[in-house]
Design an enzyme around this catalytic site. Structure first.
Site, PDB file in Angstrom:
ATOM      1  N   LYS A 107       0.854  -1.188   0.000  1.00 41.75           N
ATOM      2  CA  LYS A 107       0.000   0.000   0.000  1.00 41.75           C
ATOM      3  C   LYS A 107       0.885   1.230   0.000  1.00 41.75           C
ATOM      4  O   LYS A 107       2.015   1.184   0.487  1.00 41.75           O
ATOM      5  CB  LYS A 107      -0.870   0.008   1.264  1.00 41.75           C
ATOM      6  CG  LYS A 107      -2.098   0.877   1.180  1.00 41.75           C
ATOM      7  CD  LYS A 107      -3.138   0.293   0.238  1.00 41.75           C
ATOM      8  CE  LYS A 107      -4.541   0.423   0.655  1.00 41.75           C
ATOM      9  NZ  LYS A 107      -5.470  -0.511   0.087  1.00 41.75           N
ATOM     10  N   ASP A 147      -7.077   4.129  -4.751  1.00 41.50           N
ATOM     11  CA  ASP A 147      -7.634   3.906  -3.411  1.00 41.50           C
ATOM     12  C   ASP A 147      -8.312   5.208  -3.001  1.00 41.50           C
ATOM     13  O   ASP A 147      -8.719   5.973  -3.879  1.00 41.50           O
ATOM     14  CB  ASP A 147      -6.508   3.491  -2.451  1.00 41.50           C
ATOM     15  CG  ASP A 147      -7.017   2.719  -1.258  1.00 41.50           C
ATOM     16  OD1 ASP A 147      -7.622   3.336  -0.371  1.00 41.50           O
ATOM     17  OD2 ASP A 147      -6.813   1.494  -1.199  1.00 41.50           O
TER      18      ASP A 147
HETATM   19  N1  GLU Z   1      -7.276  -0.115  -3.307  1.00 39.65           N
HETATM   20  C1  GLU Z   1      -8.034  -1.306  -3.525  1.00 39.65           C
HETATM   21  C2  GLU Z   1      -8.054  -2.156  -2.282  1.00 39.65           C
HETATM   22  O1  GLU Z   1      -7.924  -1.686  -1.167  1.00 39.65           O
HETATM   23  C3  GLU Z   1      -7.575  -2.053  -4.777  1.00 39.65           C
HETATM   24  C4  GLU Z   1      -6.157  -2.475  -4.786  1.00 39.65           C
HETATM   25  C5  GLU Z   1      -5.667  -2.986  -6.146  1.00 39.65           C
HETATM   26  O2  GLU Z   1      -6.439  -3.042  -7.069  1.00 39.65           O
HETATM   27  O3  GLU Z   1      -4.484  -3.284  -6.203  1.00 39.65           O
HETATM   28  O4  GLU Z   1      -8.289  -3.326  -2.357  1.00 39.65           O
END
Ligand code: GLU
Length: 428
Positions: A107, A147
């Site tokens: 993240k 996100d």
């Molecule tokens: N941000 C989204 C999550 O928390 C998607 C993450 C992604 O697609 O890599 O799952």
């Protein structure tokens, strides 16, 4: 509403420790998995539109990449901290594992408030972020995605910067790109739709027909809006949504007993999911304090905003009518509140299962990018349904067989898969 002294990383570690106990993991595996494998902390100098240079704090955390490249979003948020990013990266590891994707967890974050930044300033932050982590991300290393408060435009700026530095095209380096620029049809809908696919399965399990149910939702951003769309298509009625009000720096709940109109509300909502409260009142919505979303007498509660929203302090305000808690957000319920919710007999669909639709579709986007052949929307959504349903059923079967809550079952399955990958690679 949020507890001020609450640390989401401690919560994530507590949840992991509980899973490690259940699985009787050896000490080295516990020590490896309760912390991120790699972290990048940096400062991004950005020339603002007025010519001044401002420095923004940025992070990328790779929690684990034993099952495949790290994967997870990039958040823009004024209250971002390294510990929120650590927690979210760990939850990504369990999310990709529960959906059985060949990916790990990561993240990123930038401490900033895009409400107060122009589009060109946001572009420079995106490009600056990529310049700081360029050597440590990529299609086979770590793949960012959208996100909280980032979208497909941010992803395209990031990809462009990555490709300029790399001197070639790498469409698999970032997901959540715009359709037509390497993005997948259905990606925008995927997280919200995925939440409702798990709700549909839970309703089946509890023998409740969707048409007879009502829901209240926290947040009116991307996840919430598409969750509402699919839930309404299934015949459910959303009676309340809450949204952040930037001007008043607080949130409000918008209530209509005969059901909110998604498209009418969308028309008075900004790109961050903020609803114009004056216009909502004119349209006949009751505008209430933000916390009221949690107190509604509904069958289903869907927190779809941020972490740390349902706590020991406010959990008692949940109505005895509520049957399902579907966690659209990452980490919306503290471990202490979750225990009370289990005791109340509310069926929880835990975050990293309920909201896995986004990363499942990101994986499809990478697959399509790699073969340079893009599927029709129906094909993407039907594959999403298959993946979400099978993930749900695996967790639900495990929970029933072992007489445990869905969250514990999801943790047992995911942590076991990741630990196994670490063992198989000879790491621990
Ligand atoms: N941000 C989204 C999550 O928390 C998607 C993450 C992604 O697609 O890599 O799952």
């Amino acid at each position: 509403m949020a507890q001020t002294n609450y640390n989401p990383f401690h919560a994530a570690q507590l949840q992991f420790d509980n899973a490690a106990e259940m699985l009787d993991l050896d000490q080295a595996t516990r020590d490896l998995l309760r912390n991120p494998i790699r972290e990048f902390h940096f400062h991004i100098p950005v020339r603002m539109d007025d010519g001044e240079v401002k420095i923004f704090q940025g992070y990328r955390v790779q929690h684990n990449d034993a099952r495949g490249p790290a994967k997870g979003g990039l958040r823009f948020h004024p209250q971002e901290t390294i510990d929120t990013v650590r927690a979210l990266s760990m939850w990504m590891t369990w999310k990709t594992a529960v959906a059985d994707l060949p990916l790990g967890g990561g993240k990123g974050g930038v401490v900033c408030d895009p409400h107060n930044l122009s589009a060109t300033e946001q572009e420079r932050i995106c490009r600056g972020w990529v310049r700081q982590v360029y050597k440590n991300i990529g299609p086979n290393t770590d793949i960012p995605a959208p996100d909280v408060m980032t979208n497909s435009q941010h992803m395209l700026w990031m990809l462009d910067e990555y490709e300029v530095l790399a001197g070639a095209r790498y469409p698999g380096a970032i997901t959540g790109k715009p359709v037509g620029m390497g993005g997948s049809l259905g990606r925008t809908e995927a997280t919200g739709y995925g939440v409702i696919i798990t709700v549909r399965e839970a309703l089946k399990e509890l023998d409740i027909s969707p048409e007879s149910t009502t829901a209240s939702i926290q947040g009116f951003g991307n996840v919430s809006q598409y969750a509402i769309e699919l839930y309404q298509q299934m015949g459910g009625k959303v009676v309340c949504v809450s949204a952040w009000d930037q001007q008043d720096q607080t949130s409000y709940a918008f209530k209509k007993d005969d059901g909110i109109d998604l498209y009418e509300l969308r028309a008075i909502t900004n790109s961050f999911g903020g609803i114009d409260k004056e216009k909502a009142a004119e349209l006949g919505y009751s505008v209430l304090p933000g916390d009221k979303w949690l107190e509604q007498e509904v069958d289903i509660l869907i927190p779809a905003a941020l972490e740390n929203q349902i706590t020991e302090e406010n959990v008692s305000s949940i109505s005895s009518k509520v049957k399902i808690l579907a966690e659209g957000a990452n980490g919306p319920t503290t471990p202490a509140a979750s225990k009370i919710i289990d005791e109340k007999g509310i069926f929880t669909i835990p975050d990293f299962l309920a909201n896995a639709g986004g990363v499942v579709c990101s994986y499809f986007e990478q697959v399509q990018s790699n073969m340079n052949y893009f599927w029709e929307k129906e094909e993407v959504l039907s594959k999403l349904d298959t993946k979400m349903t099978s993930s749900y059923i695996a967790v639900s079967n495990f929970a029933l067989e072992n007489d445990m809550p869905m969250r514990d079952a999801a943790y047992a399955i995911s942590v076991d898969r990741v630990a196994q990958a670490c063992h198989d690679r000879g790491w621990v």
